[in-house]
Design an enzyme around this catalytic site. Structure first.
Site, PDB file in Angstrom:
ATOM      1  N   ASP A 114      30.077  18.720  55.597  1.00  0.00           N
ATOM      2  CA  ASP A 114      29.253  18.932  54.454  1.00  0.00           C
ATOM      3  C   ASP A 114      28.418  20.694  55.006  1.00  0.00           C
ATOM      4  O   ASP A 114      27.729  21.180  56.122  1.00  0.00           O
ATOM      5  CB  ASP A 114      27.519  18.648  54.074  1.00  0.00           C
ATOM      6  CG  ASP A 114      26.220  19.124  53.516  1.00  0.00           C
ATOM      7  OD1 ASP A 114      26.788  18.457  52.396  1.00  0.00           O
ATOM      8  OD2 ASP A 114      25.561  19.107  53.619  1.00  0.00           O
ATOM      9  N   ARG A 115      28.176  21.322  54.367  1.00  0.00           N
ATOM     10  CA  ARG A 115      27.121  22.846  54.931  1.00  0.00           C
ATOM     11  C   ARG A 115      26.204  22.568  55.201  1.00  0.00           C
ATOM     12  O   ARG A 115      25.800  23.156  56.286  1.00  0.00           O
ATOM     13  CB  ARG A 115      27.843  23.593  53.790  1.00  0.00           C
ATOM     14  CG  ARG A 115      29.124  24.442  53.540  1.00  0.00           C
ATOM     15  CD  ARG A 115      30.639  23.132  52.883  1.00  0.00           C
ATOM     16  NE  ARG A 115      30.056  22.954  51.289  1.00  0.00           N
ATOM     17  CZ  ARG A 115      30.219  21.987  51.512  1.00  0.00           C
ATOM     18  NH1 ARG A 115      30.821  20.949  51.956  1.00  0.00           N
ATOM     19  NH2 ARG A 115      30.119  21.410  50.000  1.00  0.00           N
ATOM     20  N   CYS A 151      29.867  28.198  46.371  1.00  0.00           N
ATOM     21  CA  CYS A 151      29.480  27.617  47.018  1.00  0.00           C
ATOM     22  C   CYS A 151      27.935  28.585  48.095  1.00  0.00           C
ATOM     23  O   CYS A 151      28.571  29.505  48.819  1.00  0.00           O
ATOM     24  CB  CYS A 151      30.041  27.008  48.438  1.00  0.00           C
ATOM     25  SG  CYS A 151      28.989  26.136  49.308  1.00  0.00           S
ATOM     26  N   ASN A 152      26.483  28.281  47.462  1.00  0.00           N
ATOM     27  CA  ASN A 152      25.863  29.659  47.814  1.00  0.00           C
ATOM     28  C   ASN A 152      24.885  28.781  49.252  1.00  0.00           C
ATOM     29  O   ASN A 152      24.583  30.407  49.983  1.00  0.00           O
ATOM     30  CB  ASN A 152      24.527  29.024  46.897  1.00  0.00           C
ATOM     31  CG  ASN A 152      24.205  29.520  45.788  1.00  0.00           C
ATOM     32  OD1 ASN A 152      24.106  30.859  45.094  1.00  0.00           O
ATOM     33  ND2 ASN A 152      25.045  28.739  44.846  1.00  0.00           N
ATOM     34  N   THR A 153      25.332  27.732  49.775  1.00  0.00           N
ATOM     35  CA  THR A 153      24.772  27.531  50.709  1.00  0.00           C
ATOM     36  C   THR A 153      26.063  28.278  52.114  1.00  0.00           C
ATOM     37  O   THR A 153      25.287  29.006  53.128  1.00  0.00           O
ATOM     38  CB  THR A 153      24.995  26.392  52.130  1.00  0.00           C
ATOM     39  OG1 THR A 153      25.067  25.557  50.016  1.00  0.00           O
ATOM     40  CG2 THR A 153      24.585  25.913  52.789  1.00  0.00           C
ATOM     41  N   THR A 210      19.858  24.076  48.114  1.00  0.00           N
ATOM     42  CA  THR A 210      20.305  23.203  49.183  1.00  0.00           C
ATOM     43  C   THR A 210      18.658  23.656  50.259  1.00  0.00           C
ATOM     44  O   THR A 210      18.015  24.648  50.474  1.00  0.00           O
ATOM     45  CB  THR A 210      21.211  22.702  49.890  1.00  0.00           C
ATOM     46  OG1 THR A 210      21.834  24.424  50.114  1.00  0.00           O
ATOM     47  CG2 THR A 210      22.317  22.438  48.546  1.00  0.00           C
ATOM     48  N   LYS A 260      27.187  15.195  43.222  1.00  0.00           N
ATOM     49  CA  LYS A 260      27.917  15.001  44.206  1.00  0.00           C
ATOM     50  C   LYS A 260      28.215  13.614  43.940  1.00  0.00           C
ATOM     51  O   LYS A 260      29.974  13.456  44.552  1.00  0.00           O
ATOM     52  CB  LYS A 260      27.333  14.950  46.197  1.00  0.00           C
ATOM     53  CG  LYS A 260      27.562  17.067  45.865  1.00  0.00           C
ATOM     54  CD  LYS A 260      26.630  17.043  47.542  1.00  0.00           C
ATOM     55  CE  LYS A 260      26.742  18.768  47.599  1.00  0.00           C
ATOM     56  NZ  LYS A 260      27.954  19.012  47.640  1.00  0.00           N
ATOM     57  N   CYS A 294      22.590  26.094  43.576  1.00  0.00           N
ATOM     58  CA  CYS A 294      23.779  26.051  44.259  1.00  0.00           C
ATOM     59  C   CYS A 294      24.844  25.736  42.770  1.00  0.00           C
ATOM     60  O   CYS A 294      24.226  25.180  41.887  1.00  0.00           O
ATOM     61  CB  CYS A 294      22.623  24.047  44.984  1.00  0.00           C
ATOM     62  SG  CYS A 294      23.771  22.866  45.280  1.00  0.00           S
TER      63      CYS A 294
END
Length: 236
Positions: free
Chosen positions: A51-52, A87-89, A129, A169, A198
């Site tokens: 998980d980022r 994936c923005n994160t 996030t 998710k 996100c």
């Protein structure tokens, strides 16, 4: 727009459903009269990546980067000329992605900031996030374009994380009433629009057919840039 087609690599799996949304968005938004007018795409959906947000907040970003870098090199070796990461994160590593790709990284954060600026917004709410918030990349990119950034308060940020992690998710459509409460909170703080920053929220937008000027989807900006950068013709 270049007349030559370039092969796009998509490093996805963060999450897998969001990756499929990007591919469909690119396909749907490309103006074509035959198969051959679409852009060439190679997708690696690396679902087992840690998980980022967890890695960034717990100080384990280097372990995550080692895996991401190996994935990028694989895509590059397979002939991908440009890279997109839905994936923005994960854009916490945007400078490193750019370096690995010799500058040919399609940066979702920058493309979204341009997309917002072109539409002349001045005060934008960011739904993202905790990891994306910590990196503060959207604030930097938007404030560089004289756009004020507002994040949800602590209570509503918990609702954002609940929507992302406890619902989308897990394969659920997402609670529309919960989302509406977040959106109303941001509207009450004077936001002209909220940015879905996100890719799970991009999935939520598809699930619930969100439309209208109050919602800006970072995935749309990424899809637009992927198409145009790789030699296709974009149309909304």
């Amino acid at each position: 727009m270049s007349s030559k087609k370039h092969t796009l690599g998509i490093l996805g799996g963060m999450g897998p459903e969001a990756t499929s949304v990007l591919y469909k968005r690119i396909t749907d938004r490309t103006v074509v009269s035959c198969d051959q007018e679409h852009i060439n795409i190679l997708i690696y959906s690396h679902a087992e990546l840690p998980d980022r947000t967890g890695c960034i907040l717990c100080g384990e970003s280097e372990k995550l980067w080692d895996q991401l870098a190996a994935d990028v090199r694989m895509l590059k070796a397979a002939g991908c000329e440009y890279l997109a990461v839905p994936c923005n994160t994960c854009h916490f590593f945007s400078d490193r992605f750019r370096e690995e790709m010799d500058g040919r990284f399609i940066d979702m954060i920058e493309e979204t900031a341009c997309y917002v600026a072109e539409r002349r917004y001045h005060r934008i709410g960011i739904l993202a996030t905790d990891g994306t918030r910590k990196s503060d990349l959207y604030r930097k990119a938007l404030e560089a374009r004289n756009i004020e950034v507002i994040y949800p308060d602590e209570l509503h940020q918990k609702d954002v994380m609940k929507l992302i992690y406890d619902q989308i998710k897990r394969g659920e459509k997402g609670d529309k009433h919960l989302f509406q409460g977040i959106a109303q909170h941001m509207h009450g703080r004077g936001c002209e629009a909220v940015l879905l920053a996100c890719t799970e929220l991009s999935v939520f937008a598809v699930n619930h057919e969100l439309a209208g000027g109050f919602y800006i989807d970072a995935m749309e900006a990424l899809a637009k840039s992927c198409i145009e950068t790789c030699g296709g013709v974009y149309s909304y």
